[in-house]
Design an enzyme around this catalytic site. Sequence first.
Site, PDB file in Angstrom:
ATOM      1  N   ASN A   7       1.073  -1.032   0.087  1.00 27.45           N
ATOM      2  CA  ASN A   7      -0.094  -0.034  -0.079  1.00 27.45           C
ATOM      3  C   ASN A   7       0.969   1.235   0.007  1.00 27.45           C
ATOM      4  O   ASN A   7       1.525   1.560   1.032  1.00 27.45           O
ATOM      5  CB  ASN A   7      -0.899  -0.171   1.195  1.00 27.45           C
ATOM      6  CG  ASN A   7      -1.935   1.121   1.282  1.00 27.45           C
ATOM      7  OD1 ASN A   7      -1.874   2.004   0.398  1.00 27.45           O
ATOM      8  ND2 ASN A   7      -2.792   1.104   2.421  1.00 27.45           N
ATOM      9  N   ARG A  90      -2.705  -1.917  -3.312  1.00 25.81           N
ATOM     10  CA  ARG A  90      -3.783  -1.421  -3.224  1.00 25.81           C
ATOM     11  C   ARG A  90      -3.792  -0.167  -3.863  1.00 25.81           C
ATOM     12  O   ARG A  90      -2.787   0.729  -4.130  1.00 25.81           O
ATOM     13  CB  ARG A  90      -3.751  -1.095  -1.526  1.00 25.81           C
ATOM     14  CG  ARG A  90      -5.037  -0.241  -1.409  1.00 25.81           C
ATOM     15  CD  ARG A  90      -5.250   0.131  -0.100  1.00 25.81           C
ATOM     16  NE  ARG A  90      -6.395   0.818   0.389  1.00 25.81           N
ATOM     17  CZ  ARG A  90      -6.930   1.271   1.582  1.00 25.81           C
ATOM     18  NH1 ARG A  90      -6.160   1.117   2.633  1.00 25.81           N
ATOM     19  NH2 ARG A  90      -7.923   1.769   1.637  1.00 25.81           N
ATOM     20  N   HIS A 179     -13.157   2.808  -0.165  1.00 29.37           N
ATOM     21  CA  HIS A 179     -13.115   1.817   0.876  1.00 29.37           C
ATOM     22  C   HIS A 179     -13.738   0.329   0.292  1.00 29.37           C
ATOM     23  O   HIS A 179     -14.237  -0.434   1.162  1.00 29.37           O
ATOM     24  CB  HIS A 179     -14.213   2.272   2.095  1.00 29.37           C
ATOM     25  CG  HIS A 179     -13.387   3.158   3.076  1.00 29.37           C
ATOM     26  ND1 HIS A 179     -13.969   4.301   3.803  1.00 29.37           N
ATOM     27  CD2 HIS A 179     -12.107   3.301   3.351  1.00 29.37           C
ATOM     28  CE1 HIS A 179     -13.460   5.091   4.310  1.00 29.37           C
ATOM     29  NE2 HIS A 179     -12.078   4.592   4.235  1.00 29.37           N
ATOM     30  N   ARG A 240     -12.664  15.506   7.401  1.00 27.67           N
ATOM     31  CA  ARG A 240     -13.588  15.881   6.145  1.00 27.67           C
ATOM     32  C   ARG A 240     -15.066  16.173   6.475  1.00 27.67           C
ATOM     33  O   ARG A 240     -15.607  15.710   7.383  1.00 27.67           O
ATOM     34  CB  ARG A 240     -13.494  14.580   5.284  1.00 27.67           C
ATOM     35  CG  ARG A 240     -12.285  14.373   4.549  1.00 27.67           C
ATOM     36  CD  ARG A 240     -12.066  13.155   3.688  1.00 27.67           C
ATOM     37  NE  ARG A 240     -10.992  12.500   4.105  1.00 27.67           N
ATOM     38  CZ  ARG A 240     -10.933  11.066   3.783  1.00 27.67           C
ATOM     39  NH1 ARG A 240     -11.865  10.392   3.055  1.00 27.67           N
ATOM     40  NH2 ARG A 240      -9.993  10.575   4.232  1.00 27.67           N
ATOM     41  N   ASP A 282      -8.882  13.120  15.974  1.00 27.00           N
ATOM     42  CA  ASP A 282      -8.980  11.721  16.640  1.00 27.00           C
ATOM     43  C   ASP A 282     -10.169  11.470  17.700  1.00 27.00           C
ATOM     44  O   ASP A 282     -10.306  12.569  18.578  1.00 27.00           O
ATOM     45  CB  ASP A 282      -7.768  11.482  17.498  1.00 27.00           C
ATOM     46  CG  ASP A 282      -7.602  10.005  17.938  1.00 27.00           C
ATOM     47  OD1 ASP A 282      -8.496   9.286  18.554  1.00 27.00           O
ATOM     48  OD2 ASP A 282      -6.563   9.566  17.609  1.00 27.00           O
ATOM     49  N   GLU A 385      -7.980  -5.267   5.193  1.00 25.86           N
ATOM     50  CA  GLU A 385      -8.229  -5.091   3.809  1.00 25.86           C
ATOM     51  C   GLU A 385      -6.948  -5.768   3.157  1.00 25.86           C
ATOM     52  O   GLU A 385      -7.065  -6.129   1.973  1.00 25.86           O
ATOM     53  CB  GLU A 385      -8.117  -3.486   3.496  1.00 25.86           C
ATOM     54  CG  GLU A 385      -9.300  -2.909   3.725  1.00 25.86           C
ATOM     55  CD  GLU A 385      -9.310  -1.122   3.861  1.00 25.86           C
ATOM     56  OE1 GLU A 385      -8.540  -0.883   5.000  1.00 25.86           O
ATOM     57  OE2 GLU A 385      -9.405  -0.483   3.109  1.00 25.86           O
TER      58      GLU A 385
END
Length: 400
Positions: A7, A90, A179, A240, A282, A385
Site C-alpha cells: 500500500n 492497493r 473503501h 472531512r 481523533d 483490507e
Amino acid sequence: MKILVINAGSSSIKYQLIDMEKEELIAKGLVEKIGLNDSQITHKANGKATEIKQRLNDHAEGLDLVLKVLVDKEIGVIKSLDEISAIGHRILHGGGKYNKAVVINDEVIKDLKSYIPLGPLHMPANILGIEACQKVMKSKINVGVFDTAFHATMPEYAYMYATPYEWCEKYGVRKYGFHGTSHEFIANELARVLNKDIKQLKIISCHLGNGASLCAVQNGKCVDTSMGFTPLEGLVMGTRCGDIDPAVVEYMVDKTGKDVHEILKIFNKESGLYGISGISNDIRDVIKEANQGNARAKLALDKFVYSVKKYIGAYATIMGGVDAIAFSAGTGENRDDIREQIMSGLDFLGIDFDKDANRNFVRGINYKISKDSSKVAVYVIPTDEEMSIARQTKELVANN
Ligand code: AMP
C-alpha cells in the site's frame, strides 16, 4: 503460497507478507519519509519490532530495503524472494473501467496514469509502488486491487449526479465510492459469520475510521455507498466535512478571498470532527473533551452520529429493509459508546441492540452486539483490507 501486499503512499510504503495456505500474517511494516533524510523502516515479525533508519531516495529504494529486511538472516522471515508468489497492490481508483482486481500490464499502468486527476494524492504514489516492484522484482506478477471496484455494481441512478449528463460521459463526474476492499471483506465476513448466503442478505457495512463510509450491499453487490466522486462526500469524518451544499464554495471564496483550491483543502483537512470541535480529528480526544463538558466537542460527535444514522435509514429504505449491520475500522471496532449512540432509537427497523454485549465486546474478533431476538443482526467485524487484497491476488495468480 506467500503474497506480498503493498500500500504505497506519497512518501510511505505499508507492506504485509501473508501466508495464503493458512491465511496468516508473516510480517508487516512501514517505510516512512521516503525522499527525506530521516527515512526509516519499521518491520514487525515474530512478535518483535525492528527500526532501521536509512536515507531512501525513492520508492524503489524503499522497496529494496523491504525485500532486504524480509530475507535478512536475523530479522527476516523468508530464505529467498522466490518464496513470494505475487504482489498485490492497493490502488485508490479504477476509474469506471476496473470493477475487479487485474494483473498489471502496460495498458493498466497507462489507464492508472489517466486516473491521476481523479485521485491526485494517491494515484501517483500507487503507480510508484507498482513501478518500484516491477523494477526490483522483475519476474513477479503484480495485481492491482481497487478501492472503487466493489462499488462498480451501483445502478446508474445511484452513481449519477444530477449534473449535465455530458459531465459524466465526457469528464467522468459521478459517484465512484471508496473503501470498497474493506466493505467487500466486511460484507463477506458478516455473511460467513451468520452462516448465510450473501446473495440472500441485505447488509449495511459501516467503515468508521478517520475516513468513514457506509455501503449498502444487496445480494452480495454494492447498491450504494456514501463516498462519491472523491472520498470527501458522505459522512462527517476526522477532518472531512462530508455532505455539503456546493454553493458554500462560492460563498466562502467571496467571504474570505481564498481560492477554490484552498476552500476544498479546508473541506478535506480542517473540517469534520476536527473542524467542529477545534480539538482533534481523533475521536478519542473529542470524546474526552465532550465528557468534560466541551459543547463543541459534543456537537462534533452528535453530528457524526447523526450522519451515520441518516445513511443507515437511507440504505435500509433503498434495499427495502436490512438483515445485518456491521461496524468496522478504528471507531467502529473500538468505540462501544459511539456504536450505542448510532444504534439508539433504531428499534423501528427491527434492531434489538444488546447494550451489555456491546459494552463487553472483545477487541479484534467478530462480535455479535444484537440480541438473538433481533430481526437485524448487528456485529463488530474487524476489517482486513490486506487479507482481502491477498485473497484477490491469489485468485488471479491461480487463474494466470
Ligand atoms: P482508522 O482510520 O480506521 O485507523 O480509525 C481512526 C479512528 O479510530 C480515530 O478517530 C481513533 O480515535 C479511533 N480509534 C482507533 N483505535 C482506537 C482504539 N483502540 N480505541 C478507540 N478508538 C480508536
